[in-house]
Design a protein around this motif. Structure first.
Motif, PDB file in Angstrom:
ATOM      1  N   GLY A 196     -35.648 -25.693  49.093  1.00  0.00           N
ATOM      2  CA  GLY A 196     -36.373 -25.130  50.505  1.00  0.00           C
ATOM      3  C   GLY A 196     -36.831 -23.900  49.244  1.00  0.00           C
ATOM      4  N   LYS A 197     -36.840 -23.797  48.382  1.00  0.00           N
ATOM      5  CA  LYS A 197     -36.763 -22.092  47.802  1.00  0.00           C
ATOM      6  C   LYS A 197     -37.568 -22.199  47.022  1.00  0.00           C
ATOM      7  N   LEU A 198     -38.836 -20.986  46.832  1.00  0.00           N
ATOM      8  CA  LEU A 198     -40.112 -21.552  45.638  1.00  0.00           C
ATOM      9  C   LEU A 198     -38.690 -20.631  44.086  1.00  0.00           C
ATOM     10  N   VAL A 199     -39.258 -21.883  43.730  1.00  0.00           N
ATOM     11  CA  VAL A 199     -38.676 -21.570  42.476  1.00  0.00           C
ATOM     12  C   VAL A 199     -39.320 -22.359  41.016  1.00  0.00           C
ATOM     13  N   GLN A 200     -39.253 -21.071  40.208  1.00  0.00           N
ATOM     14  CA  GLN A 200     -39.863 -20.288  38.713  1.00  0.00           C
ATOM     15  C   GLN A 200     -38.934 -21.863  37.703  1.00  0.00           C
ATOM     16  N   ALA A 201     -39.695 -22.987  37.186  1.00  0.00           N
ATOM     17  CA  ALA A 201     -39.584 -23.298  36.026  1.00  0.00           C
ATOM     18  C   ALA A 201     -40.005 -23.578  34.782  1.00  0.00           C
ATOM     19  N   ARG A 202     -39.596 -23.749  33.330  1.00  0.00           N
ATOM     20  CA  ARG A 202     -40.174 -23.370  32.414  1.00  0.00           C
ATOM     21  C   ARG A 202     -41.081 -21.920  31.885  1.00  0.00           C
ATOM     22  N   GLY A 203     -39.860 -21.098  32.204  1.00  0.00           N
ATOM     23  CA  GLY A 203     -40.328 -19.727  32.163  1.00  0.00           C
ATOM     24  C   GLY A 203     -41.880 -19.387  33.409  1.00  0.00           C
ATOM     25  N   GLY A 204     -41.424 -19.538  33.979  1.00  0.00           N
ATOM     26  CA  GLY A 204     -43.000 -19.739  34.712  1.00  0.00           C
ATOM     27  C   GLY A 204     -43.971 -20.657  35.006  1.00  0.00           C
ATOM     28  N   GLU A 205     -44.172 -21.171  34.470  1.00  0.00           N
ATOM     29  CA  GLU A 205     -45.060 -22.439  33.738  1.00  0.00           C
ATOM     30  C   GLU A 205     -45.305 -23.048  35.272  1.00  0.00           C
ATOM     31  N   ILE A 206     -44.406 -23.505  35.774  1.00  0.00           N
ATOM     32  CA  ILE A 206     -44.156 -24.785  37.228  1.00  0.00           C
ATOM     33  C   ILE A 206     -43.628 -23.817  38.084  1.00  0.00           C
ATOM     34  N   ASN A 207     -44.741 -23.367  39.478  1.00  0.00           N
ATOM     35  CA  ASN A 207     -43.438 -22.806  40.494  1.00  0.00           C
ATOM     36  C   ASN A 207     -43.769 -23.271  41.397  1.00  0.00           C
TER      37      ASN A 207
END
Ligand code: BTN
Length: 321
Positions: free
Chosen positions: A276-287
């Motif tokens: 349920g949290k807003l998460v970033q992956a690939r150094g911000g490439e995916i939110n």
């Protein structure tokens, strides 16, 4: 640790005369004094009480082979090749050596201190003497590397359940391999794979580090916690934690061998700290919003383009700021 026998005698916190210590250790009183000095140099606080003897002031929680084994179901004990060491480079490296030696039993190593503790992504795992649990186990699986999807997550569930049974409520899991408390990282799991020894037989070294008594960690660049600081009302024993974790990992490995990740997926999601949290992956490439793991243990993010799986080892996740 050269002064282990002395510290064991002093560990009741009572005052012991030099004479009685010398008698029990089978050494001279001068040798006792030398051992006291060495123990103090190792970091133990020992007071000399004039005319009476010596008293250990600092907390001790020594690792003990028999104490660890006594935590395990008696039927399991003969199947384990347990090593309890004072010092080692890395318990994962030691288990790899145990495997190479090819002795009987499932290799398990616990150490009081690691001089080259390994973390994920080539990091160093801080391993101060006497403070934490450094444990590795050699597990064998059949069916090639493909059957290992989700294994490290399943081990996380096992460790979290074991700690919860010892009284640690609020244990969360941070994808892929971290054990978390609301105040920070409590531990981590490093799974290292050996090549296929025979066709389809894969050897896994599961290394588990749990902060038990650690009260300072200079240079650690993220919030961290320990069982002792989070649950000060519990008398934490590393032998007990080790026994509980070994049993839980053995049970989990058996279930995982039979059924793969599927029975662990639900329990893992219940402890997911990113849910349920807003998460970033690939150094911000995916939110996206964290929404658990798929049947292979990949992390799922709900994005504007739909649900995107994030593969273990590929990237790290962090809460978007
Ligand atoms: C992580 O980076 O979060 C994983 C840490 C794993 C540390 C444990 S301590 C016991 C075992 N031996 C090692 O060298 N590493 C693992």
């Amino acid at each position: 640790m050269k002064s282990k026998a002395l510290i064991t005698l002093l560990s009741d916190g009572q005052v012991h005369s030099g004479e009685s210590l010398a008698g029990q250790l089978g050494v001279s009183r001068t040798a006792v004094w030398k051992q006291i000095r060495r123990a103090m140099a190792d970091g133990f606080k020992i007071e000399t009480i004039r005319g009476r003897g010596y008293q250990l002031i600092s907390r001790v929680d020594l690792l003990d082979y028999d104490a660890v084994l006594s935590q395990l179901d008696p039927t399991l004990r003969p199947d384990l090749a347990l090593r309890v060491l004072d010092d080692v480079d890395s318990t994962n490296a030691e288990v790899l050596r145990q495997i190479a030696e090819g002795g009987k039993g499932l290799p398990v190593t616990i150490a009081d201190c690691q001089t080259a503790g390994r973390g994920r992504r080539g990091r160093t795992w801080r391993s101060p003497r006497g403070e934490n649990l450094y444990l590795s186990m050699g597990l064998t699986f059949h069916g090639g590397f493909a059957v290992l999807d989700g294994l490290s997550l399943a081990l996380g569930v096992a460790v979290a359940n074991a700690l919860e049974q010892l009284g640690a409520a609020d244990i969360g899991l941070k994808w892929p391999n971290d054990i978390f408390l609301p105040t920070g990282k409590l531990g981590g799991i490093l799974v290292e794979l050996q090549g296929e020894l025979q066709e389809g037989v894969v050897q896994v070294v599961a290394g588990i580090g749990i902060n038990v008594h650690m009260s300072e960690a200079e240079g650690v660049d993220q919030p961290w916690s320990s069982l002792g600081s989070a649950y000060p009302g519990i008398e934490w024993s590393r032998n007990q934690v080790a026994g509980a974790v070994i049993s839980a990992v053995l049970d989990a490995a058996r279930l995982f061998s039979d059924r793969g990740f599927r029975d662990f997926r639900g329990p893992w999601q219940k402890r997911d700290i990113f849910s349920g949290k807003l998460v970033q992956a690939r150094g911000g490439e995916i939110n996206g919003t964290g929404c658990g793991v798929d049947e292979n243990g990949n992390y799922l993010l709900r994005t504007e383009q739909g649900v995107v799986p994030v593969r273990a080892g590929e990237i790290s996740l962090r809460v978007a700021s």
